[in-house]
Enzyme design. Structure first.
Site, PDB file in Angstrom:
ATOM      1  N   ASP A   1      -0.356  -7.432   1.684  1.00  0.00           N
ATOM      2  CA  ASP A   1       0.195  -6.067   1.686  1.00  0.00           C
ATOM      3  C   ASP A   1       1.723  -6.144   1.771  1.00  0.00           C
ATOM      4  OD1 ASP A   1       0.424  -3.359   1.733  1.00  0.00           O
ATOM      5  OD2 ASP A   1      -0.551  -3.057   3.677  1.00  0.00           O
TER       6      ASP A   1
ATOM      7  N   SER B   1       4.219   2.431   7.951  1.00  0.00           N
ATOM      8  CA  SER B   1       3.833   1.374   7.009  1.00  0.00           C
ATOM      9  C   SER B   1       5.018   0.846   6.230  1.00  0.00           C
ATOM     10  CB  SER B   1       2.816   1.921   6.016  1.00  0.00           C
ATOM     11  OG  SER B   1       1.619   2.183   6.684  1.00  0.00           O
ATOM     12  N   GLY B   2       5.050  -0.469   6.045  1.00  0.00           N
ATOM     13  CA  GLY B   2       6.138  -1.097   5.293  1.00  0.00           C
ATOM     14  C   GLY B   2       7.303  -1.474   6.184  1.00  0.00           C
TER      15      GLY B   2
ATOM     16  N   HIS C   1       0.812  -1.224   0.000  1.00  0.00           N
ATOM     17  CA  HIS C   1       0.000   0.000   0.000  1.00  0.00           C
ATOM     18  C   HIS C   1       0.844   1.273   0.000  1.00  0.00           C
ATOM     19  CE1 HIS C   1       0.280   0.230   4.521  1.00  0.00           C
ATOM     20  NE2 HIS C   1       0.090   1.511   4.297  1.00  0.00           N
TER      21      HIS C   1
ATOM     22  N   GLY D   1       2.854   6.325   8.365  1.00  0.00           N
ATOM     23  CA  GLY D   1       4.259   6.627   8.059  1.00  0.00           C
ATOM     24  C   GLY D   1       5.189   5.496   8.475  1.00  0.00           C
TER      25      GLY D   1
END
Ligand code: 4AZ
Length: 313
Positions: free
Chosen positions: A130, A225-226, A81, A223
């Site tokens: 994801d 994320s990942g 995402h 922020g």
């Protein structure tokens, strides 16, 4: 004659080990020489010490901020995402980064992306799958500040209550940016089993793993994320999850949801042909005993090595 045979034998032994052991990162992954944690933005966290999480990557994606983790000398694992397109233009990846606002330190590298691979079954509605991979536009040398993390192998188990850490430069509450100088944040949170987590999220799948406190107060947020959710296996850090989504951040009874890395060993190895990441079969215990198991490629390299040793001696 014997004097001449020994080096040849050793050479062949090394050759067999090299040829069968494609899982090269297993010997180096998950080491954090500057991390002093003994067992184990981010909401409710604290400043990390410099070098504590040497696989942490900062991704700047055309003004968007995401996290990622270094998994070998040229690939970063992140979330699907984070990428609205697989275009590599306007994508910067920072490694060895501590503060976001200071100029590039001597421990830091800034790289571009040469390729972005988003999981083909990523579903933006449910957030299933994801996961994404970013290839760096040059290979990196590992230092105390830049190291790859180990990944949870297929079949790994992360029991309810297991202590994990999540790291990032994301918001410290919904809508509240990390204040200057934007030092990398870390927070420890326990795993929430999928059966418990499913009562908070009706779209939860087996490709997800949850972590958080029933009381809330500690979480990853926008922020982050990942970025990686990791746990310690003996002396080695293993990535269990990728920051994916949640209802708000750090709300009671709404744990953070992470992509379950162990579901993607084949997918990752299918994308990465050289220097495959180190996968560790984590069978977590929340107590003292932890069991490290060698990954299959390394195990398979043992019989031919032993065989060649005897044949050549
Ligand atoms: C986000 O907006 C986000 N609490 C990331 C992680 C979490 C919530 C939101 C988990 O990117």
């Amino acid at each position: 004659m014997m004097v001449k045979l020994v080096p040849v034998r050793v050479l062949l032994l090394l050759l067999v080990l090299w040829a069968t052991g494609s899982d090269a990162q297993i010997d180096v992954c998950g080491r954090a020489p500057l991390n002093s944690k003994t067992d184990s933005r981010i909401v409710g966290g604290q400043d990390a010490s410099e070098g504590a999480w040497p696989w942490q990557a900062s991704l700047e994606i055309r003004n968007g901020l995401c996290g990622g983790s270094l998994i070998n000398n040229q690939w970063v694992l992140s979330a699907a995402h984070c990428f609205t397109s697989t275009s590599t233009s306007g994508v910067s990846i920072y490694l060895g980064r501590h503060n976001r606002q200071n100029p590039l330190s001597s421990n830091e590298l800034r790289l571009g992306a040469s390729r972005i691979i988003v999981h083909e079954d990523y579903d933006s509605k449910s957030s299933d799958n994801d996961i994404a991979l970013v290839q760096l536009d040059s290979t990196v040398d590992f230092t105390d500040y830049i190291q790859p993390v180990c990944l949870a192998a297929e079949g790994s188990a992360f029991p309810d209550g297991l202590d994990c850490w999540v790291t990032g430069w994301g918001t410290i509450q919904t809508g509240v940016s990390l204040p200057a100088p934007e030092t990398l944040q870390e927070v420890d949170i326990p795993i929430v089993s999928n059966s418990r987590c499913a009562s908070s999220y009706n779209t939860l799948t087996d490709n997800m793993v949850c972590a958080g406190l029933s009381a809330g107060g500690k979480d990853s947020c926008q922020g982050d994320s990942g970025g990686p959710l990791v746990t310690k296996n003996g002396s080695v850090w293993v990535q269990a999850g990728i920051v994916s989504f949640g209802r708000g951040c750090a709300e009671p009874d709404f744990p953070g949801v992470y992509a379950r890395v162990s579901q993607y060993q084949s997918w990752i190895n299918n994308q990465i042909s050289t220097n495959q990441p180190g996968f560790i079969n984590f069978q977590g215990s929340t107590g003292a005993a932890t069991f490290v198991s060698m990954s299959l490629p390394l195990l398979l390299s043992v019989p031919p090595a032993v065989f060649s040793f005897f044949v050549l001696s």
